[in-house]
Design an enzyme around this catalytic site. Sequence first.
Site, PDB file in Angstrom:
ATOM      1  N   CYS A   1       0.903  -1.172   0.002  1.00  0.00           N
ATOM      2  CA  CYS A   1      -0.126   0.097   0.090  1.00  0.00           C
ATOM      3  C   CYS A   1       0.908   1.358   0.107  1.00  0.00           C
ATOM      4  O   CYS A   1       2.044   1.028   0.309  1.00  0.00           O
ATOM      5  CB  CYS A   1      -0.915  -0.140   1.193  1.00  0.00           C
TER       6      CYS A   1
ATOM      7  N   ARG B   1       1.829   1.258  -5.809  1.00  0.00           N
ATOM      8  CA  ARG B   1       1.897   0.407  -4.974  1.00  0.00           C
ATOM      9  C   ARG B   1       0.372  -0.006  -4.565  1.00  0.00           C
ATOM     10  O   ARG B   1       0.413  -1.106  -3.846  1.00  0.00           O
ATOM     11  CB  ARG B   1       2.381   1.092  -3.527  1.00  0.00           C
TER      12      ARG B   1
ATOM     13  N   TRP C   1      -3.675  -2.063  -1.361  1.00  0.00           N
ATOM     14  CA  TRP C   1      -3.558  -3.239  -2.053  1.00  0.00           C
ATOM     15  C   TRP C   1      -4.078  -4.115  -1.011  1.00  0.00           C
ATOM     16  O   TRP C   1      -3.115  -4.236  -0.154  1.00  0.00           O
ATOM     17  CB  TRP C   1      -2.390  -3.316  -2.758  1.00  0.00           C
TER      18      TRP C   1
ATOM     19  N   ASN D   1       1.032   0.439   6.200  1.00  0.00           N
ATOM     20  CA  ASN D   1       1.466  -0.257   4.938  1.00  0.00           C
ATOM     21  C   ASN D   1       2.101  -1.662   5.383  1.00  0.00           C
ATOM     22  O   ASN D   1       2.765  -1.404   6.572  1.00  0.00           O
ATOM     23  CB  ASN D   1       2.303   0.483   4.253  1.00  0.00           C
ATOM     24  N   GLY D   2       1.855  -2.658   5.223  1.00  0.00           N
ATOM     25  CA  GLY D   2       2.279  -3.726   5.708  1.00  0.00           C
ATOM     26  C   GLY D   2       1.252  -4.727   6.246  1.00  0.00           C
ATOM     27  O   GLY D   2       0.103  -4.910   5.967  1.00  0.00           O
TER      28      GLY D   2
ATOM     29  N   GLU E   1      16.987 -16.574 -16.893  1.00  0.00           N
ATOM     30  CA  GLU E   1      16.933 -15.226 -16.727  1.00  0.00           C
ATOM     31  C   GLU E   1      17.149 -14.512 -15.359  1.00  0.00           C
ATOM     32  O   GLU E   1      17.915 -13.709 -14.989  1.00  0.00           O
ATOM     33  CB  GLU E   1      15.828 -14.659 -17.380  1.00  0.00           C
TER      34      GLU E   1
ATOM     35  N   LYS F   1      19.964 -12.420 -13.525  1.00  0.00           N
ATOM     36  CA  LYS F   1      19.921 -11.156 -12.791  1.00  0.00           C
ATOM     37  C   LYS F   1      20.611 -11.402 -11.496  1.00  0.00           C
ATOM     38  O   LYS F   1      21.286 -10.301 -11.033  1.00  0.00           O
ATOM     39  CB  LYS F   1      18.330 -10.976 -12.565  1.00  0.00           C
TER      40      LYS F   1
ATOM     41  N   GLU G   1      24.339 -11.094 -12.071  1.00  0.00           N
ATOM     42  CA  GLU G   1      25.123  -9.849 -12.437  1.00  0.00           C
ATOM     43  C   GLU G   1      24.950  -8.665 -11.381  1.00  0.00           C
ATOM     44  O   GLU G   1      25.679  -7.716 -11.572  1.00  0.00           O
ATOM     45  CB  GLU G   1      24.543  -9.315 -13.845  1.00  0.00           C
TER      46      GLU G   1
ATOM     47  N   HIS H   1      20.032 -35.790 -12.261  1.00  0.00           N
ATOM     48  CA  HIS H   1      21.085 -36.155 -13.380  1.00  0.00           C
ATOM     49  C   HIS H   1      22.372 -35.529 -13.038  1.00  0.00           C
ATOM     50  O   HIS H   1      23.289 -35.754 -13.556  1.00  0.00           O
ATOM     51  CB  HIS H   1      20.985 -35.648 -14.760  1.00  0.00           C
TER      52      HIS H   1
ATOM     53  N   LYS I   1      26.139  -1.395 -20.277  1.00  0.00           N
ATOM     54  CA  LYS I   1      24.911  -1.454 -20.761  1.00  0.00           C
ATOM     55  C   LYS I   1      24.969  -2.066 -22.279  1.00  0.00           C
ATOM     56  O   LYS I   1      24.061  -2.730 -22.773  1.00  0.00           O
ATOM     57  CB  LYS I   1      24.045  -0.085 -20.811  1.00  0.00           C
TER      58      LYS I   1
HETATM   59  C1  F6R Z   1      21.342  -8.658 -18.925  1.00  0.00           C
HETATM   60  C2  F6R Z   1      21.923  -7.822 -19.982  1.00  0.00           C
HETATM   61  C3  F6R Z   1      22.703  -8.585 -21.010  1.00  0.00           C
HETATM   62  C4  F6R Z   1      21.983  -7.755 -22.402  1.00  0.00           C
HETATM   63  C5  F6R Z   1      22.891  -8.400 -23.609  1.00  0.00           C
HETATM   64  C6  F6R Z   1      22.356  -8.047 -25.305  1.00  0.00           C
HETATM   65  O1  F6R Z   1      20.870  -7.989 -18.061  1.00  0.00           O
HETATM   66  O2  F6R Z   1      21.406  -6.918 -20.074  1.00  0.00           O
HETATM   67  O3  F6R Z   1      22.784  -9.835 -21.083  1.00  0.00           O
HETATM   68  O4  F6R Z   1      20.790  -8.617 -22.485  1.00  0.00           O
HETATM   69  O5  F6R Z   1      24.172  -7.607 -23.522  1.00  0.00           O
HETATM   70  O6  F6R Z   1      22.286  -6.623 -25.158  1.00  0.00           O
HETATM   71  P1  F6R Z   1      21.164  -6.198 -26.128  1.00  0.00           P
HETATM   72  O7  F6R Z   1      19.991  -6.695 -26.001  1.00  0.00           O
HETATM   73  O8  F6R Z   1      21.154  -4.838 -26.221  1.00  0.00           O
HETATM   74  O9  F6R Z   1      21.760  -6.775 -27.629  1.00  0.00           O
END
Ligand code: F6R
Length: 612
Positions: free
Chosen positions: A2, A27, A76, A101-102, A484, A488, A491, A507, A607
């Site tokens: 909330c 929220r 919520w 909230n909580g 994925e 996450k 990284e 296995h 990035k």
């Molecule tokens: C992980 C991440 C990277 C990108 C990868 C490809 O969180 O962001 O693994 O997905 O470097 O980048 P793009 O999608 O820009 O080709």
Amino acid sequence: MCGIVGAIGERNMTPILLEGLRRLEYRGYDSAGIVTLDQRDNQLHRVRTVGKVQTLAERLQQEPARGSLGLAHTRWATHGEPSERNAHPHLSNNSIAVVHNGIIENYQELKTKLTAAGYQFVSDTDTEVVAHLTDQHLRQNGGDLLAAVRQTAAQLTGAYSLGVMCRDDPDRLIAARAGSPLVLGIGIEEHFIASDVFALVPVTQSFVFLEEGDIAEVQRERFTIYDRDGNAVERPLSYAGQMGGTAGKSGYRHFMLKEIFEQPTVVAETLEGRVHQGRLLEDSFGPEAGPLFDQVQGVHIVACGTSYHAGLVARYWLENLGIPCTVEVASEYRYRRSVTPPNTLFVTISQSGETADTLAALRAAKERGYLTTLAICNVAESSLVRESALTLLTRAGREIGVASTKAFTTQLVALRLLALLLGRCHGLSESDETALARDLELLPKALERALALHEAIERMAESFAEKHHALFLGRGPQYPIAMEGALKLKEISYIHAEAYPAGELKHGPLALVDADMPVVCVLPKDGLLEKVLSNLQEVRARGGELFLFADSEVDTHLSGVSTHVLSLGAVPESIAPIVFTVPLQLLAYHVAILKGTDVDQPRNLAKSVTVE
Ligand code: F6R
């Protein structure tokens, strides 16, 4: 989850409280309410409505509530259905008002005692006990609101943040934090409280974050914060400008969190104009796409990292509709000899459209006899888009956090559109297409429900902070989602994480399972559910601690201290991979926060990887 806002000053605070609520709507928004103390009659004026903050704003036109002291809440629901009766603020004896909230875990026990003491409960919420308890203490201690809230807080178990005010004490507002976020906004001769800085940015740029166990006495000219032992303490002042560009982060602590929370909006935008009333619009991929799609006999997807994981999900979707598909990381594809079956569509997926390996793969593909090339990309001006014959743009907006979040879920939406359009050419019936397209239209709401697990996941993250490894499990299209989730976590928290198809555990990897290996698993309601549950039993039998994200219709048959289950509501199977991604993103984020890493710019990464 909330949102709460509170204000004390000289001016009428109602517009500020309402704007704060609007900004906290992410929220929760199943009901909203406001209470003000109007100095003209010294009475509390409370207005509550079911639905969004806008409904409350409209009701306030007919039923104004004004005052220079007030509290507001957007809800919520956890305890008690969304209804006016259960909406906050909750009152006791028309004198104490509380927003919360909580979750108060011991509310039932407190309710029994308060009922025996003569208090009448008018809602099904856990919050109402806070109002009555405060009232009870206030009567017993001779009218000291701060002491009453402190005594009340000492009796509560659970995670909460609170705002409390009293009709007979017009010069203060009490705020308490234990497990849920709360910030003080510092103005000139006025002060504010809120669940999130973003709520208060229109009225102040100076903030003080309450710490766990803090209770603050907030007055017009000053505020005092007491720690959990009751000692007055100084907490650092933060300025919006110093929070790394609050404007860009819209008040979120990190771009990654902002981007995670943007997903319902950007997913809706990615669908906009491409799905309408259960029909997919073929022109979404450009006017020349239709005739080419009619010829497609197979798909070859190439991408890197997170974008590669999106491709892996798409393989399940495409092959389920009878379309052969292979998926490969770009850095492998570009250097190997490959065989191109006739009429194969070459698809690249990329957030940036500048990833060197993906671009090189596209250039190589152009020499390898594909039917045509399609880029699923987030940047319209990118090299990948310019060099591909067909494009479907994701509309995730600028993604700044290095760990990709909203780009991934919008890529999945784009791939779902591709699968359904190609499916249409491969015999997908109109009624099936409509049903599946309607599922897509449910996505924004389903994502919001997943985001509402934010605080529960924040608590869950504590179990990971000291760990060195984690296992992520999934089956079918959820296996790439597990991959994925593991990526996450790796990284941004630097914890070693591995993903396995749940059936593969026995296995080999099962040997790794012990009490020090948290095992995360996503459990949508699908044909593989019982199989996954059996795999989880194998983990449990080896002492593994399970962290499960499940569809609300799933009965895991698993219980006990080593099993933690969070429900995402009922999620249609066709969109489950997209929705089940969100809790894994949030888990990684909160583990990283606990580990103190640089969430938006994790070490060693960039990035956009424009080098090989
Ligand atoms: C992980 C991440 C990277 C990108 C990868 C490809 O969180 O962001 O693994 O997905 O470097 O980048 P793009 O999608 O820009 O080709």
